[in-house]
Design a protein around this motif. Sequence first.
Motif, PDB file in Angstrom:
ATOM      1  N   ILE A  76      46.561  22.783  30.251  1.00 61.80           N
ATOM      2  CA  ILE A  76      47.557  21.734  30.023  1.00 61.80           C
ATOM      3  C   ILE A  76      48.856  22.402  29.575  1.00 61.80           C
ATOM      4  CG2 ILE A  76      46.801  21.305  27.642  1.00 61.80           C
ATOM      5  CD1 ILE A  76      47.967  18.560  30.011  1.00 61.80           C
ATOM      6  N   GLY A  77      49.962  22.080  30.235  1.00 59.25           N
ATOM      7  CA  GLY A  77      51.243  22.678  29.899  1.00 59.25           C
ATOM      8  C   GLY A  77      51.172  24.196  29.942  1.00 59.25           C
ATOM      9  N   ASP A  78      51.866  24.838  29.007  1.00 56.28           N
ATOM     10  CA  ASP A  78      51.814  26.295  28.866  1.00 56.28           C
ATOM     11  C   ASP A  78      50.739  26.709  27.869  1.00 56.28           C
ATOM     12  OD1 ASP A  78      53.952  26.522  30.618  1.00 56.28           O
ATOM     13  OD2 ASP A  78      55.452  26.673  29.027  1.00 56.28           O
ATOM     14  N   GLY A  79      49.966  25.759  27.371  1.00 60.57           N
ATOM     15  CA  GLY A  79      48.912  25.995  26.393  1.00 60.57           C
ATOM     16  C   GLY A  79      48.723  24.731  25.577  1.00 60.57           C
ATOM     17  N   GLY A  80      47.637  24.670  24.834  1.00 61.39           N
ATOM     18  CA  GLY A  80      47.405  23.493  24.019  1.00 61.39           C
ATOM     19  C   GLY A  80      46.263  23.701  23.050  1.00 61.39           C
ATOM     20  N   GLY A 122      34.244  18.455  23.739  1.00 58.02           N
ATOM     21  CA  GLY A 122      33.795  17.384  24.619  1.00 58.02           C
ATOM     22  C   GLY A 122      34.824  16.291  24.832  1.00 58.02           C
ATOM     23  N   GLN A 123      35.837  16.232  23.971  1.00 56.78           N
ATOM     24  CA  GLN A 123      36.909  15.237  24.088  1.00 56.78           C
ATOM     25  C   GLN A 123      38.141  15.794  24.804  1.00 56.78           C
ATOM     26  OE1 GLN A 123      36.469  12.070  23.181  1.00 56.78           O
ATOM     27  NE2 GLN A 123      34.401  12.592  22.521  1.00 56.78           N
ATOM     28  N   ALA A 124      38.049  17.034  25.278  1.00 57.49           N
ATOM     29  CA  ALA A 124      39.218  17.720  25.841  1.00 57.49           C
ATOM     30  C   ALA A 124      39.851  16.961  26.997  1.00 57.49           C
ATOM     31  CB  ALA A 124      38.849  19.134  26.272  1.00 57.49           C
ATOM     32  N   ASP A 125      39.047  16.413  27.900  1.00 61.53           N
ATOM     33  CA  ASP A 125      39.618  15.715  29.058  1.00 61.53           C
ATOM     34  C   ASP A 125      40.446  14.506  28.630  1.00 61.53           C
ATOM     35  OD1 ASP A 125      38.537  17.550  30.795  1.00 61.53           O
ATOM     36  OD2 ASP A 125      36.829  16.289  31.368  1.00 61.53           O
ATOM     37  N   GLN A 126      39.938  13.731  27.677  1.00 66.32           N
ATOM     38  CA  GLN A 126      40.670  12.565  27.173  1.00 66.32           C
ATOM     39  C   GLN A 126      41.981  13.004  26.519  1.00 66.32           C
ATOM     40  OE1 GLN A 126      38.559  10.127  24.296  1.00 66.32           O
ATOM     41  NE2 GLN A 126      40.439   9.138  23.641  1.00 66.32           N
ATOM     42  N   LEU A 127      41.935  14.049  25.713  1.00 68.96           N
ATOM     43  CA  LEU A 127      43.120  14.531  25.015  1.00 68.96           C
ATOM     44  C   LEU A 127      44.148  15.076  26.001  1.00 68.96           C
ATOM     45  CD1 LEU A 127      41.303  16.297  22.057  1.00 68.96           C
ATOM     46  CD2 LEU A 127      42.376  14.034  22.033  1.00 68.96           C
ATOM     47  N   LEU A 161      48.197  13.999  26.867  1.00 61.79           N
ATOM     48  CA  LEU A 161      49.264  14.991  26.876  1.00 61.79           C
ATOM     49  C   LEU A 161      49.872  15.130  28.262  1.00 61.79           C
ATOM     50  CD1 LEU A 161      47.599  17.737  24.638  1.00 61.79           C
ATOM     51  CD2 LEU A 161      49.404  16.120  23.966  1.00 61.79           C
ATOM     52  N   GLY A 162      49.045  15.053  29.301  1.00 60.58           N
ATOM     53  CA  GLY A 162      49.534  15.155  30.672  1.00 60.58           C
ATOM     54  C   GLY A 162      50.470  14.019  31.030  1.00 60.58           C
TER      55      GLY A 162
END
Length: 196
Positions: free
Chosen positions: A130-134, A178-183, A187-188
């Motif tokens: 995501i982006g240049d990092g997160g 496990g919540q990374a996709d939602q987060l 942000l996206g």
Amino acid sequence: MRGRRGFLAAVLLVSACGDPATTASPGASSDASPTPSRAAAWKSVEGGCPTVSGRTRITDGPFGNANGSDDATSYEVSCGYGDSGPVPELFVTIEIDRAHPERRDWSDKTNTAELAVRSAGNLMVELPGIGDGGFAIADKSADRTKPTVLAATWSGNAYISANVPLARPVRDEADLTGQADQLKAVLGDVLDDLRP
């Protein structure tokens, strides 16, 4: 209560710190060559506040305005989202460093966040892709049944943070990962509304 104070301290530290004078890539040592940004030189946000899928932007009350600042060197906006109640369910802050349009080193924020989070015994995981990092930060206190996670990313001269509510508690790094996709989806959506 100690964990909650540590989580809030991390949020405040991440939001407040930053030295715009550096131009190295995030996480790079001081002797490393700067890497070019994959993003344009961001200047603002489409519509003042980004559109977040599945979220209604609050337009009334104290959170109804796009609170922030806008001048030649910086642009900052905070926006609230939620269906009811006086407190936003989702809160997004975007900081754009117009004084350094080529690239801004955001590692100061990530390093400060990591120190604050680890010292408070909370959780922090990277959000790759995501982006240049997160990264994401969670308070793993057992008494929090609906936790709010701080998710952050950066793109060139823009830094985004979002306080995102989750449906279930986060007890360890596996839960948070496990919540990374939602987060990353939240942000996206914000990244998509940045404008050069």
